[in-house]
Write a protein that holds these residues in place. Sequence first.
Motif, PDB file in Angstrom:
ATOM      1  N   GLU A 278      21.635  13.432   0.949  1.00  0.00           N
ATOM      2  CA  GLU A 278      23.038  13.207   0.659  1.00  0.00           C
ATOM      3  C   GLU A 278      23.186  12.533  -0.704  1.00  0.00           C
ATOM      4  OE1 GLU A 278      26.929  11.303   2.953  1.00  0.00           O
ATOM      5  OE2 GLU A 278      24.941  11.247   3.859  1.00  0.00           O
ATOM      6  N   GLN A 279      24.069  13.099  -1.512  1.00  0.00           N
ATOM      7  CA  GLN A 279      24.353  12.572  -2.853  1.00  0.00           C
ATOM      8  C   GLN A 279      23.086  12.496  -3.705  1.00  0.00           C
ATOM      9  OE1 GLN A 279      26.387   8.821  -2.461  1.00  0.00           O
ATOM     10  NE2 GLN A 279      28.011   9.661  -1.196  1.00  0.00           N
ATOM     11  N   SER A 280      22.209  13.448  -3.518  1.00  0.00           N
ATOM     12  CA  SER A 280      20.967  13.462  -4.275  1.00  0.00           C
ATOM     13  C   SER A 280      20.409  14.874  -4.280  1.00  0.00           C
ATOM     14  CB  SER A 280      19.949  12.492  -3.669  1.00  0.00           C
ATOM     15  OG  SER A 280      18.761  12.472  -4.422  1.00  0.00           O
ATOM     16  N   SER A 431      17.607   1.417  -6.104  1.00  0.00           N
ATOM     17  CA  SER A 431      18.849   2.134  -5.862  1.00  0.00           C
ATOM     18  C   SER A 431      18.570   3.569  -5.420  1.00  0.00           C
ATOM     19  CB  SER A 431      19.704   2.123  -7.125  1.00  0.00           C
ATOM     20  OG  SER A 431      20.880   2.893  -6.939  1.00  0.00           O
ATOM     21  N   ASP A 432      17.633   4.231  -6.085  1.00  0.00           N
ATOM     22  CA  ASP A 432      17.261   5.597  -5.715  1.00  0.00           C
ATOM     23  C   ASP A 432      16.633   5.630  -4.324  1.00  0.00           C
ATOM     24  OD1 ASP A 432      16.905   8.437  -6.567  1.00  0.00           O
ATOM     25  OD2 ASP A 432      14.790   7.932  -6.286  1.00  0.00           O
ATOM     26  N   THR A 435      19.519   5.536  -1.829  1.00  0.00           N
ATOM     27  CA  THR A 435      20.258   6.789  -1.845  1.00  0.00           C
ATOM     28  C   THR A 435      19.512   7.899  -1.115  1.00  0.00           C
ATOM     29  OG1 THR A 435      21.259   6.177  -3.958  1.00  0.00           O
ATOM     30  CG2 THR A 435      21.375   8.481  -3.330  1.00  0.00           C
ATOM     31  N   LYS A 436      18.183   7.864  -1.172  1.00  0.00           N
ATOM     32  CA  LYS A 436      17.373   8.908  -0.528  1.00  0.00           C
ATOM     33  C   LYS A 436      16.995   8.567   0.905  1.00  0.00           C
ATOM     34  CE  LYS A 436      15.482  10.847  -4.779  1.00  0.00           C
ATOM     35  NZ  LYS A 436      14.260  11.155  -5.569  1.00  0.00           N
ATOM     36  N   VAL A 462      24.634   0.193  -4.831  1.00  0.00           N
ATOM     37  CA  VAL A 462      24.382   0.684  -3.469  1.00  0.00           C
ATOM     38  C   VAL A 462      24.660  -0.387  -2.427  1.00  0.00           C
ATOM     39  CG1 VAL A 462      22.687   2.366  -4.267  1.00  0.00           C
ATOM     40  CG2 VAL A 462      21.921   0.084  -3.561  1.00  0.00           C
ATOM     41  N   GLU A 547      27.088   2.506   3.399  1.00  0.00           N
ATOM     42  CA  GLU A 547      26.187   3.645   3.241  1.00  0.00           C
ATOM     43  C   GLU A 547      26.250   4.131   1.807  1.00  0.00           C
ATOM     44  OE1 GLU A 547      27.374   6.486   6.229  1.00  0.00           O
ATOM     45  OE2 GLU A 547      25.884   5.702   7.626  1.00  0.00           O
ATOM     46  N   SER A 548      25.111   4.561   1.312  1.00  0.00           N
ATOM     47  CA  SER A 548      25.030   5.129  -0.027  1.00  0.00           C
ATOM     48  C   SER A 548      24.084   6.312   0.029  1.00  0.00           C
ATOM     49  CB  SER A 548      24.530   4.082  -1.028  1.00  0.00           C
ATOM     50  OG  SER A 548      24.469   4.617  -2.329  1.00  0.00           O
ATOM     51  N   GLY A 549      24.639   7.506  -0.137  1.00  0.00           N
ATOM     52  CA  GLY A 549      23.808   8.689   0.012  1.00  0.00           C
ATOM     53  C   GLY A 549      23.274   8.792   1.423  1.00  0.00           C
ATOM     54  N   ASP A 550      21.954   8.951   1.542  1.00  0.00           N
ATOM     55  CA  ASP A 550      21.317   9.067   2.849  1.00  0.00           C
ATOM     56  C   ASP A 550      20.940   7.714   3.438  1.00  0.00           C
ATOM     57  OD1 ASP A 550      21.412  11.656   3.553  1.00  0.00           O
ATOM     58  OD2 ASP A 550      19.296  12.105   3.267  1.00  0.00           O
TER      59      ASP A 550
END
Length: 769
Positions: A278-280, A431-432, A435-436, A462, A547-550
Amino acid sequence: MNQGTLRLSADLSALELSLLAALVLLSWILLALEVRRRGGRGLPVLLSGVLGVGLLSLAVARPVRVREGGVERGARVVALVDRSERLLLPGDTEESRRALGKRAVEALRERFRGQRLEVWSFGDGALVPERDGAPPKGAAPNGTTPNGASPSSAAPLSAASDLIGALGEAAQLPGERPAAVVVLSDGRLSTPGPLEGVPSSGGGSSSEAATVLGRHPTGVPLHTVSLASRIPRDRSIRAVRTTGSAVAHQAFPLTVEAGCEPTAWCHDAEIVVRELLEQSAPRELARGRVEFARGVGVVELSVTVERAGSRVLEVAMETADGDEVPQNDRKLVPIEVRRDRTRILHVAGRPTYDVRALRLFLKADESIDLVTFFILRTPNSRSDAVEGELSLIPFPVDELFTEHLASFDAIILQDIDARAYGLAPYFPALSDYVTKGGGLILVGGPGAYAGGGYAHSPLAEVLPVEVPASPDAVVKKSFEPRYTAAGLAAPMLAGLRDALGTRLPWLEGANRVGPARPGAFVLWEHPGVEVTGAGRSGPMPLLSLGESGDGRSIALGIDGSHLLRFGELGARASGRGHTALWEGLLGWLMRDPRYEAAQLRGPSPCFAGHPFELTVTPLPDMADEVTISLERLGDAEPLSAEQAAPRRAQGARSGRPVVVSMPGLPTGAYAARARVGEAPAARWVFVCEEGGGSWADSRPDPDRLRKLAELSHGQAVDAAHVDDLPLPAAERVLAFSTSRPLLPDWAWATLATVAIAAHFWLRRAGGYA
């Protein structure tokens, strides 16, 4: 049409009539034997005896003349039309098999115009009536069908073709038994599987032939209409299988089976497996080549997924030139990845009571694989120790946040100054990581948030709250945290509320943070400090989820949660409050269903472009408005405004499911979030595909239809020869019936008496008596 017939009395059963006939015949045989033995003038005796016994039997049977009138009507014929999504595949011409099936149904209506034809569609559920401008035969008086479907409702597409179930349900339809059953399909049925003597590529066993005939009425022919016979030029991913369960951070085998027809056109192809996030951008997991032998190829790949929970794998094969069905060159596979143990990295800037309490909790949980660091020495710390005698090593920040970062399920940063300990350069990687799919908890203290250099950093993006750059990083004022409406409803705090109610310990200070970000949830807030930022204002958050991305993150802006264990308030609950708090927070971070506000489920499968329904089941004691939003996974085009718009449903009741209608979606993987009232959202991952699994193998199977017809003494035709199907014999419907006795009962009795008297007179005259 009128006709007259002679019948015997209706008040005598068949058994009684049979017994009467046997007695008459026996009497005639005995009389004939007697006459033959005596000889002489025996013919009058024989004839009178036969006449007397016959008239006596007629006096008992009392024959009547029946006159009947009626009309002939067409026989009942039931047609079962396959409604599988597979019927959208190309047929023998450029049009789809479904379009050809619709024309075949019209031809069927014309062929059986004089018959009572009922048309039903079948899939993997209940039969659905096919409309022809009038209510279908078999509909109940209230306008519904026996299975509850509305006659005016369109038949939904199905993932499978269960003919055995359809025949069983058709046998329960109201009315007399049909004179014939007609099945319209391309032959690739889910059930029955391949039939004995038929070289088929489908699944199943030959014993299913007996099963399908067992569901079919004995003596009723089963005719079949094949909607396709041409095998399209197609190279596809037919199946993706895993052995055992998928465990995070551990490699597991993935078996990809591909098919290709016609075999002369086939050549090897590359297979790529990616994880959709998500978002990545998608993360590539494996790659290999499949080689085809007799139209089938299998490749074994080793795949490692770093994050536990519901994940979606994309298995893609390069599309070949001339492929008529390129949609099945890509398969989306939802998988559940479990944890062997939850691996947590706990980094604390200094040893405090709060750090000690959290570390004791983490170490006491056998399901947690804990890696913890208490940082006592910065890179700039002065050391006067002799070489080889220094026990405090520098913090291995580079090794942790580059080489081993992906191996952790969650990271807890507690009161650590990112500038002093060299953590700030790794904020983009952290942060990555979130997100993942990673989990992050930032625990407060003098060295956290703005006091530790987190303001306006990639890591702050995030977090569920804004981190302003403020010289006054800490609010030094005694206070008792206050529950928000979301905190009172949040399942992850249910254990803490059970232990202490809504009481929380008094604290001496808190980290200064900004308002919650959009989509975040504040569970605790400061009762006396207001904050503003980005057009929002309100009480300062103390405990927030987002939540941020996954991934998920938690911002705890205090360093006094240990008081739930060691303090006066914590002692009242024997320290259970601290355990309940952190069990709930970590459980929510790891997506434990016990700490989600609702259970969310949808169709299986979801067909691209078709509306569907999502079912939200709130946890007990939760009742409020339900809001559902969608997010597309991977790097595909974003959803339209109409598709992405939140859907709401009123009237959610405690523990009872709520159904929310959703629009048709493009092919892809999606994350649905359901929010019940003010509670944090529950997340569910699902996929929508064009054709789903029914398009994995595009070959029709007319031989299976032919064998089904042969086994039931029916006839198999293709869609162009529906007129060759035999017409069942018409049925005669009785309109009226009258009966008159040939003679009155007393007349039969008189004639029988006279005949028997004459017989005995002749016997005496002939010397028989």
